[in-house]
Design a protein around this motif. Structure first.
Motif, PDB file in Angstrom:
ATOM      1  N   THR A 144      41.891  13.233 -91.292  1.00 34.91           N
ATOM      2  CA  THR A 144      41.268  12.423 -90.512  1.00 34.91           C
ATOM      3  C   THR A 144      40.774  10.299 -90.914  1.00 34.91           C
ATOM      4  O   THR A 144      40.210  10.057 -90.056  1.00 34.91           O
ATOM      5  N   ARG A 145      40.704  10.461 -92.283  1.00 36.51           N
ATOM      6  CA  ARG A 145      40.623   8.969 -92.696  1.00 36.51           C
ATOM      7  C   ARG A 145      42.149   8.388 -91.969  1.00 36.51           C
ATOM      8  O   ARG A 145      41.412   6.774 -91.508  1.00 36.51           O
ATOM      9  N   ALA A 146      43.605   8.439 -91.672  1.00 42.00           N
ATOM     10  CA  ALA A 146      44.054   7.976 -91.061  1.00 42.00           C
ATOM     11  C   ALA A 146      43.621   7.742 -89.680  1.00 42.00           C
ATOM     12  O   ALA A 146      43.525   6.420 -89.471  1.00 42.00           O
ATOM     13  N   ILE A 147      43.367   8.046 -89.005  1.00 40.94           N
ATOM     14  CA  ILE A 147      43.019   8.038 -87.460  1.00 40.94           C
ATOM     15  C   ILE A 147      41.116   7.190 -87.510  1.00 40.94           C
ATOM     16  O   ILE A 147      41.106   6.874 -86.944  1.00 40.94           O
ATOM     17  N   ALA A 148      40.433   6.730 -88.202  1.00 41.59           N
ATOM     18  CA  ALA A 148      39.604   6.433 -88.481  1.00 41.59           C
ATOM     19  C   ALA A 148      40.134   5.172 -89.218  1.00 41.59           C
ATOM     20  O   ALA A 148      39.578   3.993 -88.266  1.00 41.59           O
ATOM     21  N   VAL A 149      40.395   4.535 -89.681  1.00 49.26           N
ATOM     22  CA  VAL A 149      41.450   3.591 -90.400  1.00 49.26           C
ATOM     23  C   VAL A 149      41.758   2.757 -88.530  1.00 49.26           C
ATOM     24  O   VAL A 149      41.867   1.474 -88.575  1.00 49.26           O
ATOM     25  N   LEU A 150      42.942   3.944 -88.379  1.00 47.50           N
ATOM     26  CA  LEU A 150      43.637   3.465 -87.145  1.00 47.50           C
ATOM     27  C   LEU A 150      42.325   3.352 -86.006  1.00 47.50           C
ATOM     28  O   LEU A 150      42.275   2.322 -85.040  1.00 47.50           O
ATOM     29  N   ASP A 151      41.734   3.510 -85.852  1.00 45.62           N
ATOM     30  CA  ASP A 151      39.803   2.894 -85.051  1.00 45.62           C
ATOM     31  C   ASP A 151      39.859   1.872 -85.734  1.00 45.62           C
ATOM     32  O   ASP A 151      39.505   0.930 -84.469  1.00 45.62           O
ATOM     33  N   SER A 152      39.667   1.718 -86.601  1.00 49.14           N
ATOM     34  CA  SER A 152      39.123   0.089 -86.911  1.00 49.14           C
ATOM     35  C   SER A 152      40.078  -0.494 -86.815  1.00 49.14           C
ATOM     36  O   SER A 152      39.153  -2.121 -87.335  1.00 49.14           O
ATOM     37  N   VAL A 153      40.947  -0.800 -87.007  1.00 48.94           N
ATOM     38  CA  VAL A 153      42.381  -1.942 -86.254  1.00 48.94           C
ATOM     39  C   VAL A 153      42.848  -2.110 -84.505  1.00 48.94           C
ATOM     40  O   VAL A 153      43.505  -3.146 -84.467  1.00 48.94           O
ATOM     41  N   ARG A 154      40.968  -1.171 -84.738  1.00 48.24           N
ATOM     42  CA  ARG A 154      40.947  -0.927 -82.967  1.00 48.24           C
ATOM     43  C   ARG A 154      42.443  -0.349 -81.701  1.00 48.24           C
ATOM     44  O   ARG A 154      42.858  -1.741 -81.214  1.00 48.24           O
ATOM     45  N   ILE A 155      42.650  -0.084 -82.511  1.00 47.81           N
ATOM     46  CA  ILE A 155      43.763   0.915 -81.875  1.00 47.81           C
ATOM     47  C   ILE A 155      42.927   2.053 -80.557  1.00 47.81           C
ATOM     48  O   ILE A 155      42.934   3.169 -81.244  1.00 47.81           O
ATOM     49  N   PRO A 156      43.683   2.026 -79.891  1.00 49.52           N
ATOM     50  CA  PRO A 156      43.361   2.729 -78.496  1.00 49.52           C
ATOM     51  C   PRO A 156      43.710   4.315 -78.732  1.00 49.52           C
ATOM     52  O   PRO A 156      45.183   4.331 -79.048  1.00 49.52           O
ATOM     53  N   GLU A 157      43.109   5.045 -78.533  1.00 48.99           N
ATOM     54  CA  GLU A 157      44.049   6.702 -79.001  1.00 48.99           C
ATOM     55  C   GLU A 157      43.796   7.076 -80.134  1.00 48.99           C
ATOM     56  O   GLU A 157      44.960   7.821 -79.727  1.00 48.99           O
ATOM     57  N   ALA A 158      43.454   6.983 -80.947  1.00 47.66           N
ATOM     58  CA  ALA A 158      44.194   6.691 -82.812  1.00 47.66           C
ATOM     59  C   ALA A 158      44.525   8.205 -82.668  1.00 47.66           C
ATOM     60  O   ALA A 158      45.604   8.052 -83.100  1.00 47.66           O
ATOM     61  N   ARG A 159      44.232   9.367 -81.896  1.00 47.48           N
ATOM     62  CA  ARG A 159      44.644  10.062 -82.213  1.00 47.48           C
ATOM     63  C   ARG A 159      46.082  11.099 -81.946  1.00 47.48           C
ATOM     64  O   ARG A 159      46.814  11.470 -82.011  1.00 47.48           O
ATOM     65  N   ARG A 160      45.388  10.347 -80.585  1.00 48.97           N
ATOM     66  CA  ARG A 160      47.143  10.477 -80.080  1.00 48.97           C
ATOM     67  C   ARG A 160      48.556   9.843 -80.640  1.00 48.97           C
ATOM     68  O   ARG A 160      49.481  10.406 -80.764  1.00 48.97           O
TER      69      ARG A 160
END
Lengths: 282, 586
Positions: free
Chosen positions: B139-155
């Motif tokens: 969950t935390r990793a996805i949040a961080v990926l979101d914060s660096v503006r990576i689209p579709e972080a979960r995928r």
């Protein structure tokens, strides 16, 4: 001549060179050096029970199972072993390099043919191949050389091929093309020198494996024919008596190891000395 | 931008008298000599310098990652949260690394593990340092990926590094570094391997993250444009010693040390076409390219069929006049280098390439060899493009030997002439390429190209691997040779400021086609195509006063030139703006 000067400045390599050279001298001058004939069976060469003699004043390295002088047999055996080592290895390196270079550089159809052929050769058990050929043609020294060369060509070709494909992708090869260099020039002036270190390592390591392979062939009766001595067949004849007469295995084994080591030392030094990118760094 | 450029930041990391030595065969060599600084929370400290200045070694020593054996901190202390980093053991450093102090490396390609999924690599640090469970870490990793503006972080979590573009990978690296909320982020040339538009995005991302978290950044770079854009304070290093340090504004407006002044002067300044040389008269073109197409098949599968095709170059046309320099610009993958290789007949191509009026397509053997005399090439990396096992004298003489132009004494004389012409000492002829510096090696490559008296030189990113001061010298040499010998250059570069300095005309490439072309002054001063505008906006300006001016929010990535095997390309149409300025219409 800076390579020679470099060798002189490396004591370890010089020792290797002297030892390797000594082996060659011994092999060439065998009739002058050997104390006895390698074939002569001495009455006093066996104990009363018929066992071989350990090293003594008369037979410096002892005698073998038939009462022959081990030292003399080893000196003559050096001829066979060196000839096989030198030629079998040399042919394998030459053929393997040519196949690997061509396949690695030309790609396409030529590559497929050459590499599949080497795969086939490598997949075929070396011993069975050797026995078949020797059985068809008859056991002769040349045959031993060709068979060993054939068996060793595959691995050399593989290694050279892998290295050549990666070298061919390097930018300086594109730069050579851009100035108009032809294929032959690129292969022999620009790619071959980069293969030297690998070839030297293969060549030096190959000496010991070749000598041993010749021994195996001789043992199986498809190599050098007794009573003609070679280091290999001396070891194999003596191996079952290892417990009672260890010298029969120890001395020829030691000779193989010493030859391999000395060639290795020289090869190692050569590899460094021939590499201009190490210049001024040692 | 950084929160506080204040004079009294709370000290977070205090480095005092750092000395690093490396073991060499000739004894220990001091690589960093007496470096001290105080890093405050929320502050960005830039360590700037040219290659060999010891800036990367400083970063590695702070992380306890100096190459072993060989590298060693011989003196100094680094006080961080009440502890001296240099006195900590490996186990204690492991606790700090990736948690309190995180690092981003230059090459996003090689600093991610290719066989582990992004998710595995992202959660590793969180589970290790923060003791999170699998679910929480994810969950935390996805949040961080979101914060660096990576689209579709979960995928992305399930993807592997090779499935992401270079810019994306660097974002993942940043996300990994950010995942444990580090107090200090060390970024070693984080954008050097990236295209300018991606560089602008990454730099903006770093300052945004800093604003949100208040972490301190140590940014190591050779690029004064990046320094101006990011730094609060700057340390300029040279040969392991500090040359100058101070606030970014004063360093750029009133540099104290001579070296800093020289470094700043050497940085090519992008002036929107104002610095460009005027046009040259354009008689019959010496090089004329028409409808050049280069495609590569990507084979795969059991039957080795063509599955995809790379449309590297799609029908480009241009002319190069004698004495003229045409720049091909664009980002990686746009086809500019492939164009060069096709003209050199290093890649198969379709279309027409005429040199001095003669068609070269389809030439082989001797005829092709004759062409090589007229067209020569200088490559990007002078180290890689010289055979390391040949002496430089032989290398420079080789073209003359191949073309049978000289031998014996005459050859030696001509090689000596060439050496002097490019500013090298003829006595160095017997040396080998590794015994020269990068700039000298590029001079050797130029000498080699000049040997055949070519009329056209194709320079593929020929200064981008060099330090700025060396870059300036090589550009000056190229200009001098152009004036003396009437050479034409096809100058391939991604660096707008360099292009502006040397080229008379520019062609901007995007996805294998030219989107805009014309006189340099026109194209750089009055860009019409949106891609050209975007490219120019991303150029970092080495002036802290104009910080952020260049930085509009740039989104998106260059699309991939990989296409399905049955793809039919769309060709662009052009609108003529007069004076040879052509722009692709949408």
């Amino acid at each position: 001549m800076s390579v020679w000067r470099g060798l002189v400045r490396r004591p370890v390599a010089m020792v290797g060179l002297v030892v390797a050279f000594a082996f060659v001298v011994v092999a060439i001058a065998a009739p002058l050096i050997a104390p006895y004939s390698p074939q002569e069976q001495f009455f006093d060469g066996l104990t009363l029970e018929g066992a071989p003699l350990p090293p003594n004043e008369r037979f410096l390295l002892g005698t073998d199972l038939l009462g022959r002088d081990l030292l003399s047999r080893m000196i003559y055996g050096a001829r066979t072993s060196l000839i096989v080592g030198l030629f079998a290895n040399g042919i394998a390196l030459l053929a393997g390099t040519l196949i690997g270079l061509t396949a690695g550089f030309l790609r396409g159809f030529v590559r497929s043919i050459l590499m599949r052929a080497t795969d086939l050769m490598m997949a075929f058990p070396a011993l069975i191949l050797a026995i078949t050929i020797a059985a068809l043609v008859g056991p002769r020294l040349e045959i031993v050389i060709y068979v060993i060369a054939l068996v060793n060509t595959g691995p050399v070709a593989r290694v050279v091929y892998a290295e050549t494909t990666s070298l061919a992708e390097r930018e300086f090869i594109a730069a050579e093309r851009a100035i108009g260099a032809g294929t032959a020039r690129i292969l022999f002036r620009h790619i071959l020198p980069h293969l030297l270190p690998i070839l030297i390592v293969w060549g030096t390591l190959g000496i010991s494996t070749t000598v041993l392979f010749e021994a195996i062939l001789s043992y199986l009766g498809v190599g050098v024919r007794p009573p003609e001595p070679s280091w290999g067949n001396i070891v194999f004849d003596g191996q079952s008596y290892f417990q009672t007469a260890p010298w029969l295995v120890f001395f020829p084994g030691f000779a193989v190891a010493l030859l391999a080591l000395s060639v290795n030392l020289v090869g190692d030094a050569l590899r460094d000395l021939l590499d201009p990118t190490l210049r001024g760094r040692h | 931008m950084a929160v506080s450029a204040s004079a009294h930041p709370t000290p977070l990391l205090k480095l005092d008298g750092l000395r690093v030595a490396f073991a060499t065969p000739t004894g220990p060599a001091t690589i960093v000599d007496g470096l001290s600084f105080i890093l405050g929370a929320g502050e960005t400290l830039c360590i700037a310098g040219e290659s060999g200045s010891g800036k990367s070694v400083t970063a590695l020593s702070l992380m306890g990652l100096l190459p072993k054996p060989g590298g060693r901190v011989t003196a100094g202390s680094a006080m961080f949260l009440g502890r001296d980093l240099f006195k900590l053991g490996e186990r204690e450093m492991q606790e700090i690394r990736g948690d309190d102090i995180a690092m981003i490396f230059q090459e996003p390609m090689t600093s991610l593990n290719p066989v582990l999924s992004i998710g595995t690599q992202m959660t590793e640090g969180l589970r290790r340092h923060k003791g999170l469970g699998e679910r929480e870490a994810e969950t935390r990793a996805i949040a961080v990926l979101d914060s660096v503006r990576i689209p579709e972080a979960r995928r992305r979590m399930k993807q592997f590094p090779h499935e992401l573009s270079g810019g994306m990978r660097q974002r993942v690296m940043i996300a990994m570094a950010m995942s444990c909320d580090p107090k200090v982020l060390i970024a070693d040339e984080p954008t050097t391997a990236l295209d300018v538009t991606i560089q602008a995005q990454i730099l903006e991302l770093m300052s945004d993250l800093q604003k949100q978290t208040g972490m301190a950044i140590i940014l190591i770079t050779h690029d004064m444009g990046v320094v101006a854009e990011m730094a609060d304070r700057v340390i300029v290093m040279r040969h392991g010693k500090v040359v100058e340090q101070g606030a970014v504004k004063s360093l750029f407006t009133a540099p104290q040390a001579d070296y800093t002044r020289a470094l700043l002067a050497a940085v090519p300044k992008f002036a929107n076409g104002k610095n460009a040389p005027g046009e040259t008269p354009r008689p019959e073109p010496i090089l004329s390219v028409r409808d050049l197409i280069v495609r590569f098949d990507v084979k795969g599968g059991f039957f080795h069929r063509t599955k995809q095709r790379v449309h590297a170059v799609e029908k480009i046309s241009f002319d190069l006049a004698p004495g003229e320099t045409l720049a091909l610009v664009g980002e990686s993958g746009c086809g500019k280098s492939t164009t060069a290789r096709a003209i050199m007949h290093l890649s198969p191509f379709a279309g027409s390439v005429k040199v001095a009026g003669k068609e070269t397509a389809g030439l082989t053997g001797e005829a092709l060899r004759a062409l090589r005399r007229d067209v020569q090439m200088i490559f990007q990396d002078p180290h890689a493009s010289l055979d390391p096992r040949m002496s430089v004298g032989d290398l420079v003489g080789e073209p003359l030997v191949i073309h049978g132009l000289a031998n014996g004494k005459e050859l030696a004389d001509r090689v000596a002439d060439l050496f002097e012409r490019v500013g090298l000492k003829p006595d160095h002829m017997t040396r080998f390429p590794h015994e020269f510096s990068g700039g000298q090696r590029q001079r050797i490559c130029i000498a080699r190209a000049l040997g055949l008296n070519p009329r056209i030189i194709i320079a593929d990113e020929c200064v981008s691997a060099l330090d700025v001061s060396i870059q300036a010298q090589i550009l000056a040499l190229l200009k001098k040779l152009r004036a003396e010998l009437g050479l034409s250059y096809l100058f391939i570069s991604h660096d707008m400021a360099v292009v502006e300095q040397i080229s008379h005309r520019v062609a901007v490439m995007y996805l294998g086609q030219i989107v805009e072309t014309g006189p340099t002054k026109e194209v750089l001063g009055n860009p019409q195509h949106p891609y050209t505008q975007k490219l120019l906006a991303a150029v970092p300006i080495p002036d802290p006063a104009r910080r952020g001016l260049a930085r509009r929010r740039l989104e998106g990535e260059v699309p991939s030139p990989f296409r399905p095997a049955n793809y039919v390309p769309q060709y662009l149409n052009y609108r003529d703006l007069g004076g040879g300025h052509l722009v692709a219409t949408q």
